[in-house]
Design an enzyme around this catalytic site. Sequence first.
Site, PDB file in Angstrom:
ATOM      1  N   LYS A 195       0.905  -1.130   0.229  1.00  0.00           N
ATOM      2  CA  LYS A 195       0.089  -0.119   0.165  1.00  0.00           C
ATOM      3  C   LYS A 195       0.863   1.176  -0.021  1.00  0.00           C
ATOM      4  O   LYS A 195       0.468   2.328  -0.768  1.00  0.00           O
ATOM      5  CB  LYS A 195      -0.644  -0.053   1.309  1.00  0.00           C
ATOM      6  CG  LYS A 195      -1.514   1.283   1.520  1.00  0.00           C
ATOM      7  CD  LYS A 195      -2.360   1.288   2.875  1.00  0.00           C
ATOM      8  CE  LYS A 195      -1.736   1.554   4.168  1.00  0.00           C
ATOM      9  NZ  LYS A 195      -1.422   2.939   4.560  1.00  0.00           N
ATOM     10  N   ASN A 196       1.891   1.298   0.945  1.00  0.00           N
ATOM     11  CA  ASN A 196       2.398   2.527   1.157  1.00  0.00           C
ATOM     12  C   ASN A 196       3.600   2.823  -0.114  1.00  0.00           C
ATOM     13  O   ASN A 196       4.247   3.890  -0.097  1.00  0.00           O
ATOM     14  CB  ASN A 196       3.179   2.495   2.384  1.00  0.00           C
ATOM     15  CG  ASN A 196       2.147   2.726   3.755  1.00  0.00           C
ATOM     16  OD1 ASN A 196       0.841   3.031   3.409  1.00  0.00           O
ATOM     17  ND2 ASN A 196       2.718   2.491   4.911  1.00  0.00           N
ATOM     18  N   CYS A 231      -4.843  12.549  13.784  1.00  0.00           N
ATOM     19  CA  CYS A 231      -5.007  11.229  13.197  1.00  0.00           C
ATOM     20  C   CYS A 231      -4.669  10.493  14.606  1.00  0.00           C
ATOM     21  O   CYS A 231      -4.037  10.779  15.775  1.00  0.00           O
ATOM     22  CB  CYS A 231      -4.001  11.082  12.493  1.00  0.00           C
ATOM     23  SG  CYS A 231      -3.475   9.273  11.833  1.00  0.00           S
ATOM     24  N   ARG A 250       0.523  14.755  13.424  1.00  0.00           N
ATOM     25  CA  ARG A 250       1.287  14.371  12.186  1.00  0.00           C
ATOM     26  C   ARG A 250       1.375  15.671  11.169  1.00  0.00           C
ATOM     27  O   ARG A 250       0.480  15.814  10.479  1.00  0.00           O
ATOM     28  CB  ARG A 250       0.491  13.116  11.334  1.00  0.00           C
ATOM     29  CG  ARG A 250       0.542  12.048  12.267  1.00  0.00           C
ATOM     30  CD  ARG A 250      -0.165  10.854  11.481  1.00  0.00           C
ATOM     31  NE  ARG A 250       0.550  10.291  10.251  1.00  0.00           N
ATOM     32  CZ  ARG A 250       0.161   9.387   9.301  1.00  0.00           C
ATOM     33  NH1 ARG A 250      -1.083   8.803   9.661  1.00  0.00           N
ATOM     34  NH2 ARG A 250       1.103   9.101   8.483  1.00  0.00           N
ATOM     35  N   ASP A 256       4.815   0.746  12.059  1.00  0.00           N
ATOM     36  CA  ASP A 256       3.729   0.183  11.557  1.00  0.00           C
ATOM     37  C   ASP A 256       3.453  -1.299  12.074  1.00  0.00           C
ATOM     38  O   ASP A 256       2.538  -2.000  11.683  1.00  0.00           O
ATOM     39  CB  ASP A 256       3.736   0.169  10.074  1.00  0.00           C
ATOM     40  CG  ASP A 256       3.404   1.477   9.244  1.00  0.00           C
ATOM     41  OD1 ASP A 256       2.959   2.416  10.421  1.00  0.00           O
ATOM     42  OD2 ASP A 256       3.668   1.673   8.159  1.00  0.00           O
ATOM     43  N   ARG A 301      -8.494  -0.409   4.840  1.00  0.00           N
ATOM     44  CA  ARG A 301      -7.691   0.671   4.139  1.00  0.00           C
ATOM     45  C   ARG A 301      -6.344  -0.020   3.864  1.00  0.00           C
ATOM     46  O   ARG A 301      -5.839   0.542   2.963  1.00  0.00           O
ATOM     47  CB  ARG A 301      -7.526   1.895   5.160  1.00  0.00           C
ATOM     48  CG  ARG A 301      -8.674   2.878   5.564  1.00  0.00           C
ATOM     49  CD  ARG A 301      -8.384   3.919   6.303  1.00  0.00           C
ATOM     50  NE  ARG A 301      -7.341   4.527   5.661  1.00  0.00           N
ATOM     51  CZ  ARG A 301      -6.339   5.108   6.464  1.00  0.00           C
ATOM     52  NH1 ARG A 301      -6.468   5.401   7.601  1.00  0.00           N
ATOM     53  NH2 ARG A 301      -5.351   5.707   5.805  1.00  0.00           N
TER      54      ARG A 301
HETATM   55  C1  EPZ Z   1       4.224   6.953   6.461  1.00  0.00           C
HETATM   56  O1  EPZ Z   1       3.581   7.941   6.860  1.00  0.00           O
HETATM   57  C2  EPZ Z   1       3.362   5.908   6.142  1.00  0.00           C
HETATM   58  N1  EPZ Z   1       2.358   6.179   5.572  1.00  0.00           N
HETATM   59  C3  EPZ Z   1       2.991   5.410   7.647  1.00  0.00           C
HETATM   60  O2  EPZ Z   1       2.155   4.189   7.543  1.00  0.00           O
HETATM   61  C4  EPZ Z   1       4.054   4.936   8.635  1.00  0.00           C
HETATM   62  O3  EPZ Z   1       3.734   4.895   9.884  1.00  0.00           O
HETATM   63  C5  EPZ Z   1       5.075   6.162   8.437  1.00  0.00           C
HETATM   64  O4  EPZ Z   1       5.501   6.707   7.312  1.00  0.00           O
HETATM   65  C6  EPZ Z   1       6.462   6.139   9.256  1.00  0.00           C
HETATM   66  O5  EPZ Z   1       6.970   4.828   8.740  1.00  0.00           O
HETATM   67  C7  EPZ Z   1       2.482   6.154   3.947  1.00  0.00           C
HETATM   68  O6  EPZ Z   1       3.397   5.619   3.252  1.00  0.00           O
HETATM   69  C8  EPZ Z   1       1.208   6.349   3.309  1.00  0.00           C
HETATM   70  P1  EPZ Z   1       6.370  10.316   8.202  1.00  0.00           P
HETATM   71  P2  EPZ Z   1       4.135   9.518   6.763  1.00  0.00           P
HETATM   72  O7  EPZ Z   1       6.139  11.554   7.817  1.00  0.00           O
HETATM   73  O8  EPZ Z   1       4.949   9.727   5.624  1.00  0.00           O
HETATM   74  C9  EPZ Z   1       6.890  13.594  11.822  1.00  0.00           C
HETATM   75  C10 EPZ Z   1       0.209   2.877   7.903  1.00  0.00           C
HETATM   76  O9  EPZ Z   1      -0.184   2.343   9.030  1.00  0.00           O
HETATM   77  N2  EPZ Z   1       6.822  14.445  10.736  1.00  0.00           N
HETATM   78  O10 EPZ Z   1       7.397   9.374   7.717  1.00  0.00           O
HETATM   79  O11 EPZ Z   1       3.140  10.209   7.046  1.00  0.00           O
HETATM   80  C11 EPZ Z   1       5.585  12.506  12.072  1.00  0.00           C
HETATM   81  O12 EPZ Z   1       4.787  13.246  12.968  1.00  0.00           O
HETATM   82  C12 EPZ Z   1       0.811   4.443   8.011  1.00  0.00           C
HETATM   83  O13 EPZ Z   1       0.304   2.465   7.035  1.00  0.00           O
HETATM   84  C13 EPZ Z   1       7.114  15.983  11.060  1.00  0.00           C
HETATM   85  O14 EPZ Z   1       7.478  16.168  12.354  1.00  0.00           O
HETATM   86  O15 EPZ Z   1       4.903   9.826   8.302  1.00  0.00           O
HETATM   87  C14 EPZ Z   1       6.145  11.490  12.722  1.00  0.00           C
HETATM   88  O16 EPZ Z   1       6.606  11.412  14.030  1.00  0.00           O
HETATM   89  C15 EPZ Z   1       0.362   4.985   9.195  1.00  0.00           C
HETATM   90  N3  EPZ Z   1       7.035  16.847  10.230  1.00  0.00           N
HETATM   91  C16 EPZ Z   1       7.435  11.166  12.024  1.00  0.00           C
HETATM   92  O17 EPZ Z   1       7.862  12.730  11.630  1.00  0.00           O
HETATM   93  C17 EPZ Z   1       6.630  16.372   8.679  1.00  0.00           C
HETATM   94  O18 EPZ Z   1       6.408  17.255   7.793  1.00  0.00           O
HETATM   95  C18 EPZ Z   1       7.435  10.370  10.685  1.00  0.00           C
HETATM   96  O19 EPZ Z   1       6.389  10.678   9.832  1.00  0.00           O
HETATM   97  C19 EPZ Z   1       6.090  14.915   8.604  1.00  0.00           C
HETATM   98  C20 EPZ Z   1       6.310  14.212   9.510  1.00  0.00           C
END
Ligand code: EPZ
Length: 438
Positions: free
Chosen positions: A22-23, A117, A122, A310, A402
């Site tokens: 998915k991701n 969320c 996030r 995850d 999802r």
């Molecule tokens: C991706 O989300 C995945 N989603 C998530 O999978 C996964 O949990 C996550 O990466 C971490 O591996 C998809 O790929 C669609 P991040 P993403 O930006 O990219 C902080 C699932 O269950 N952050 O890597 O949205 C954030 O708050 C989902 O399949 C900032 O501070 O996650 C978090 O603490 C859920 N500023 C960390 O970084 C930003 O601009 C990592 O988030 C962006 C993120």
Amino acid sequence: MDVLRIRGGVPLSGVVSASGSKNAALPMMASCLLAEGPTILERVPNLVDVQTLGQLLTDLGCAVRTSQDGTLSIEVVEESSSEAEYELVRKMRASVCVLGPLLAKRGFARVSLPGGCQIGHRPIDLHLQGLSALGADIEIRNGSVVASAQKLRGARVTMSGPFGSSVTGTCNVMSAATLAHGKTSIEGAAQEPEVVALAEFLNAMGAKIEGAGTETIEIEGVEGLRGTEFTIIPDRIEAATLLIAGAITRGSLAVDDLCVSHLEAVLEVLSDIGVAVEATSSSSVRVDATGNSFRPLRVSAVPYPGVPTDVQAQLMAFLSTIRGQSSIRDQVFPDRFIHCAELNRMGASIQQFGNRAVIRGVDRLQGTHVMASDLRASAALVLAGLVAQGETVVRRIYHLDRGYEVLESKLRCVGADIERMDAADCMKPVQTEMRHSA
Ligand code: EPZ
């Protein structure tokens, strides 16, 4: 509304296959906005999130066609709308992946800000900073990101934040930079396999990207990208969930069509707990948890190549069934612990301290009605239900749909007593006798 009813206690055995990721699929689908001509994606999982993004791409002027065999064809046919409305973005945060491609190709994007969320705060500040560094004018107007740029230009960008590097942030900026003027260097880039897959996909479209999978990704902008054909990588999170299903039920289960090298940290954890883990090829792993004695463990969920956040909830379900004290720290999403309360309702003993949960293993989980709060929490409750005494009913499984393709069918094929039914048919009291006692 559907629920899953599970009668626990059956050790899983046999072979099951992982689906496409998915991701990985979602940012690739969004990147089709960059290309001229049709793109064919193979091994696309049939999931609600994929359908939601397909709908958004249709609204953005793409012809999107799906076929039963997991092939998805996407072609931009008109470029007049560059707006992603709240109605779709609120359903799926990954909709934000259209921001970079729209901006780079059409010079304008208005994307509703994804809200809060269940897995915690996030923000998308890193996405916005990265795109600003490429020369975009960005403002937040009436709950939306409004971004514009005549022509993006290459720059040095950082993607590391307080909780690690942003995965979809890296994808967004990398996609946008493919059409920027000059060279972009993304420092502190996320190294997840989904980022590497996206870089390979964009390169197949004609982009010039190097270094994906390392801390620094370099992108030399090109004039245009063309549609291509690409096969989605295996879903490492689904594969890990299935392997943990084999382990938690004390079964012997092989998972095929996965990528062993993407799962090393998870396999190491299972092995440290005492599960016999054998990679029988580069795409197949067998776990054997029959007759083993298991050890509690301290685990930290961190960015790739570490244990993924995850998989944190699913591991917590497993550790709940292992005598002794374990702990799990989530360093990526420090508030991702809503599943603890539901697992405790099933008899687990989990206490949360900040970004860490302490788990005291119990001899037996007990079936009851539980409520899924997010995608991976749902998976954890299903896993707990597979081993719990009696009957478990998992509600709000739209979260599960999802991100897991036909999970209950896959589990049923390897012996699980699990069925999907209408919630109304499940209102009778939960039976507490053990249906599958030895
Ligand atoms: C991706 O989300 C995945 N989603 C998530 O999978 C996964 O949990 C996550 O990466 C971490 O591996 C998809 O790929 C669609 P991040 P993403 O930006 O990219 C902080 C699932 O269950 N952050 O890597 O949205 C954030 O708050 C989902 O399949 C900032 O501070 O996650 C978090 O603490 C859920 N500023 C960390 O970084 C930003 O601009 C990592 O988030 C962006 C993120």
